[in-house]
Write a protein that holds these residues in place. Structure first.
Motif, PDB file in Angstrom:
ATOM      1  N   MET A 106       0.802  -1.217   0.000  1.00 57.27           N
ATOM      2  CA  MET A 106       0.000   0.000   0.000  1.00 57.27           C
ATOM      3  C   MET A 106       0.837   1.269   0.000  1.00 57.27           C
ATOM      4  SD  MET A 106      -3.325  -0.595  -0.047  1.00 57.27           S
ATOM      5  CE  MET A 106      -3.103  -1.992  -1.147  1.00 57.27           C
ATOM      6  N   PHE A 107       2.032   1.208   0.614  1.00 56.44           N
ATOM      7  CA  PHE A 107       2.819   2.438   0.730  1.00 56.44           C
ATOM      8  C   PHE A 107       4.310   2.215   0.498  1.00 56.44           C
ATOM      9  CE2 PHE A 107       2.809   0.617   4.902  1.00 56.44           C
ATOM     10  CZ  PHE A 107       1.479   0.562   5.331  1.00 56.44           C
ATOM     11  N   ASN A 108       4.625   1.417  -0.508  1.00 53.83           N
ATOM     12  CA  ASN A 108       6.033   1.231  -0.882  1.00 53.83           C
ATOM     13  C   ASN A 108       6.704   2.553  -1.217  1.00 53.83           C
ATOM     14  OD1 ASN A 108       5.577  -1.507  -0.628  1.00 53.83           O
ATOM     15  ND2 ASN A 108       5.484  -1.903  -2.823  1.00 53.83           N
ATOM     16  N   HIS A 109       6.035   3.373  -2.009  1.00 53.32           N
ATOM     17  CA  HIS A 109       6.622   4.642  -2.446  1.00 53.32           C
ATOM     18  C   HIS A 109       6.765   5.606  -1.274  1.00 53.32           C
ATOM     19  CE1 HIS A 109       6.539   3.735  -6.738  1.00 53.32           C
ATOM     20  NE2 HIS A 109       5.329   3.224  -6.553  1.00 53.32           N
ATOM     21  N   GLU A 110       5.750   5.647  -0.417  1.00 52.71           N
ATOM     22  CA  GLU A 110       5.763   6.611   0.680  1.00 52.71           C
ATOM     23  C   GLU A 110       6.876   6.311   1.680  1.00 52.71           C
ATOM     24  OE1 GLU A 110       1.983   6.902  -1.367  1.00 52.71           O
ATOM     25  OE2 GLU A 110       3.067   5.179  -0.589  1.00 52.71           O
ATOM     26  N   VAL A 111       7.060   5.050   2.049  1.00 52.75           N
ATOM     27  CA  VAL A 111       8.110   4.706   3.001  1.00 52.75           C
ATOM     28  C   VAL A 111       9.484   4.932   2.382  1.00 52.75           C
ATOM     29  CG1 VAL A 111       9.085   2.895   4.465  1.00 52.75           C
ATOM     30  CG2 VAL A 111       6.612   3.056   4.190  1.00 52.75           C
ATOM     31  N   ALA A 112       9.619   4.596   1.100  1.00 56.90           N
ATOM     32  CA  ALA A 112      10.895   4.848   0.416  1.00 56.90           C
ATOM     33  C   ALA A 112      11.189   6.336   0.345  1.00 56.90           C
ATOM     34  CB  ALA A 112      10.861   4.240  -0.985  1.00 56.90           C
ATOM     35  N   ASP A 113      10.166   7.150   0.096  1.00 60.52           N
ATOM     36  CA  ASP A 113      10.360   8.604   0.086  1.00 60.52           C
ATOM     37  C   ASP A 113      10.877   9.087   1.438  1.00 60.52           C
ATOM     38  OD1 ASP A 113       9.426   8.744  -2.501  1.00 60.52           O
ATOM     39  OD2 ASP A 113       7.430   9.493  -1.957  1.00 60.52           O
ATOM     40  N   LEU A 114      10.279   8.584   2.523  1.00 60.20           N
ATOM     41  CA  LEU A 114      10.710   9.000   3.855  1.00 60.20           C
ATOM     42  C   LEU A 114      12.159   8.592   4.104  1.00 60.20           C
ATOM     43  CD1 LEU A 114       9.906  10.294   6.580  1.00 60.20           C
ATOM     44  CD2 LEU A 114       9.355   7.980   7.362  1.00 60.20           C
ATOM     45  N   ALA A 115      12.514   7.378   3.677  1.00 58.66           N
ATOM     46  CA  ALA A 115      13.897   6.916   3.847  1.00 58.66           C
ATOM     47  C   ALA A 115      14.874   7.854   3.152  1.00 58.66           C
ATOM     48  CB  ALA A 115      14.043   5.494   3.304  1.00 58.66           C
ATOM     49  N   LEU A 116      14.528   8.289   1.938  1.00 57.40           N
ATOM     50  CA  LEU A 116      15.408   9.219   1.219  1.00 57.40           C
ATOM     51  C   LEU A 116      15.405  10.598   1.868  1.00 57.40           C
ATOM     52  CD1 LEU A 116      17.188   8.740  -1.333  1.00 57.40           C
ATOM     53  CD2 LEU A 116      15.615   6.905  -0.722  1.00 57.40           C
ATOM     54  N   GLY A 117      14.293  10.972   2.482  1.00 57.73           N
ATOM     55  CA  GLY A 117      14.269  12.223   3.223  1.00 57.73           C
ATOM     56  C   GLY A 117      15.278  12.213   4.354  1.00 57.73           C
ATOM     57  N   HIS A 288       7.238   6.716  13.565  1.00 53.18           N
ATOM     58  CA  HIS A 288       6.689   5.522  12.914  1.00 53.18           C
ATOM     59  C   HIS A 288       5.646   5.958  11.878  1.00 53.18           C
ATOM     60  CE1 HIS A 288       5.868   0.979  13.623  1.00 53.18           C
ATOM     61  NE2 HIS A 288       5.627   1.304  12.362  1.00 53.18           N
ATOM     62  N   SER A 289       6.074   6.855  10.998  1.00 53.30           N
ATOM     63  CA  SER A 289       5.135   7.527  10.108  1.00 53.30           C
ATOM     64  C   SER A 289       5.433   7.319   8.634  1.00 53.30           C
ATOM     65  CB  SER A 289       5.134   9.033  10.418  1.00 53.30           C
ATOM     66  OG  SER A 289       4.673   9.279  11.722  1.00 53.30           O
ATOM     67  N   GLY A 290       6.083   6.224   8.300  1.00 55.19           N
ATOM     68  CA  GLY A 290       6.419   5.993   6.906  1.00 55.19           C
ATOM     69  C   GLY A 290       5.222   5.958   5.980  1.00 55.19           C
ATOM     70  N   SER A 291       4.089   5.501   6.499  1.00 57.14           N
ATOM     71  CA  SER A 291       2.887   5.376   5.669  1.00 57.14           C
ATOM     72  C   SER A 291       2.012   6.615   5.713  1.00 57.14           C
ATOM     73  CB  SER A 291       2.056   4.182   6.142  1.00 57.14           C
ATOM     74  OG  SER A 291       1.638   4.354   7.493  1.00 57.14           O
ATOM     75  N   SER A 292       2.413   7.615   6.477  1.00 59.87           N
ATOM     76  CA  SER A 292       1.503   8.715   6.791  1.00 59.87           C
ATOM     77  C   SER A 292       1.463   9.809   5.727  1.00 59.87           C
ATOM     78  CB  SER A 292       1.865   9.319   8.153  1.00 59.87           C
ATOM     79  OG  SER A 292       1.581   8.401   9.188  1.00 59.87           O
ATOM     80  N   THR A 293       0.871   9.480   4.597  1.00 63.65           N
ATOM     81  CA  THR A 293       0.438  10.504   3.649  1.00 63.65           C
ATOM     82  C   THR A 293      -1.064  10.313   3.468  1.00 63.65           C
ATOM     83  OG1 THR A 293       0.647   9.218   1.595  1.00 63.65           O
ATOM     84  CG2 THR A 293       2.647  10.312   2.434  1.00 63.65           C
ATOM     85  N   ALA A 294      -1.744  11.369   3.096  1.00 66.50           N
ATOM     86  CA  ALA A 294      -3.197  11.282   2.935  1.00 66.50           C
ATOM     87  C   ALA A 294      -3.572  10.203   1.920  1.00 66.50           C
ATOM     88  CB  ALA A 294      -3.750  12.642   2.510  1.00 66.50           C
ATOM     89  N   GLU A 295      -2.792  10.137   0.827  1.00 65.86           N
ATOM     90  CA  GLU A 295      -3.125   9.180  -0.229  1.00 65.86           C
ATOM     91  C   GLU A 295      -2.921   7.745   0.233  1.00 65.86           C
ATOM     92  OE1 GLU A 295      -1.769  13.053  -2.048  1.00 65.86           O
ATOM     93  OE2 GLU A 295      -1.073  11.738  -0.431  1.00 65.86           O
ATOM     94  N   ALA A 296      -1.810   7.476   0.912  1.00 68.09           N
ATOM     95  CA  ALA A 296      -1.517   6.112   1.357  1.00 68.09           C
ATOM     96  C   ALA A 296      -2.503   5.652   2.423  1.00 68.09           C
ATOM     97  CB  ALA A 296      -0.092   6.035   1.895  1.00 68.09           C
ATOM     98  N   ILE A 297      -2.830   6.552   3.337  1.00 66.11           N
ATOM     99  CA  ILE A 297      -3.786   6.193   4.387  1.00 66.11           C
ATOM    100  C   ILE A 297      -5.153   5.889   3.788  1.00 66.11           C
ATOM    101  CG2 ILE A 297      -5.073   7.134   6.354  1.00 66.11           C
ATOM    102  CD1 ILE A 297      -2.441   8.560   7.154  1.00 66.11           C
TER     103      ILE A 297
END
Length: 326
Positions: A106-117, A288-297
């Motif tokens: 569900m949130f592969n992109h979002e968690v990866a984005d946070l990691a790069l952040g 613990h917010s890797g998934s926390s974007t409006a779209e992913a949630i």
């Protein structure tokens, strides 16, 4: 008796208004007990589950006693919101015949984005510059170039491979390890090479944790592992806190073996006030917010509700395409 869907996951609780009428239109009730922290403990969950037919849970306590209590009542299905399942006693669920599903991918992109952040912040000291400017200072920090460096990704599932794709865009080499062999085509798609865990420790300038927590990788990054890493390595954890021995990490930060750490997760959450990790300004912390974007949630809420409804007989064939973990 009207069937009830219990919702204890905070992400879905906040948006339950979007789904309540739909659930009730199918003839079901919704129970949303007030959540004041990150998750419910064992006693609360045992009491809640006894009166629920299906539950949508987050990081709540879902051990053997809790699941047994639920099944002794009305519980006949469980949805684990998100991908992590380390809080679910899966052998007990299987023994009890309790179907358990999660929502991977569900949130592969979002968690990866946070990691790069975390990587960009730590490599260029962005959080320190922001702090100093706010204090009236004008500090010029000397950062670290990423081009040509080696990223080691522990866990080459969907999140890990998206991290590989992103670090390649910064001119970094991507090597990764996993407990299973990843198809060559999947690795080629993201420009990565699969190597051993030991190769990661020996070669990586940055180490990302993107794997599931299991009994076998608890404290995977321990004193021995830190001692084998390159001096000045960066550590970024967007997986689960207990994969890192925090006592060993503190020692490695203190010695300089680890130059900086980006931690979205911790062994104990929230991070205890007395944790020595708080002493290091070369650490960047998350919640613990890797998934926390409006779209992913939203997409994960939608998927969780659909699974719960299917377990109650609404389009039950939908379960054939869902990920059952017990």
């Amino acid at each position: 008796m009207t069937a009830t869907i219990l919702v204890t996951c905070g992400h879905l609780q906040r948006h339950i208004g979007l789904y309540r009428d739909e659930i009730r239109a199918h003839g079901f009730d919704v129970n949303v007990p007030p959540l004041t922290g990150q998750q419910f403990g064992a006693d609360d969950m045992a009491n809640f589950l006894r009166d629920a037919d299906v539950a949508i849970a987050g990081d709540d306590a879902l051990g053997a006693d809790v699941l047994e209590a639920g099944v002794s009542g009305r519980l006949r299905g469980l949805v684990r919101w998100g991908i992590g399942t380390d809080n679910v006693d899966k052998p007990t669920a299987t023994r009890l015949g309790l179907p358990v599903f999660n929502t991977p991918g569900m949130f592969n992109h979002e968690v990866a984005d946070l990691a790069l952040g975390h990587l960009l912040n730590l490599s260029r000291h962005i959080h320190k510059m922001d702090r100093d400017v706010r204090q009236g200072k004008w500090t010029r920090f000397e950062g670290t170039s990423l081009n040509g460096k080696v990223s080691g990704i522990i866990g080459l599932g969907g999140i890990g491979r998206e991290i590989c794709r992103r670090v390649r865009a910064f001119g970094m080499q991507a090597i990764g390890c996993d407990v299973v062999t990843i198809p060559t085509s999947a690795l080629e798609d993201v420009g990565a090479t699969q190597v051993s865990f030991e190769d990661i420790l020996d070669q990586a300038d940055v180490i990302f944790l993107a794997c599931a927590l299991t009994a076998k990788n608890h404290h995977l990054l321990n004193a021995t592992a830190f001692g084998r890493m390159k001096p000045g390595v960066l550590i970024i954890n967007v997986a689960r806190g207990p994969i890192i021995d925090e006592t060993a990490l503190i020692a490695a930060l203190d010695s300089g073996r680890v130059a900086a750490a980006g931690l979205d997760v911790f062994e104990v959450e929230p991070l205890p006030a007395g944790s020595l990790l708080r002493c290091f300004d070369n650490c960047l912390f998350g919640t613990h917010s890797g998934s926390s974007t409006a779209e992913a949630i939203h997409r994960t809420n939608r998927a969780s509700v659909d699974i719960a409804l299917a377990m109650l007989g609404v389009k039950p064939d939908h379960l054939l395409s869902c990920n059952r973990i017990a």
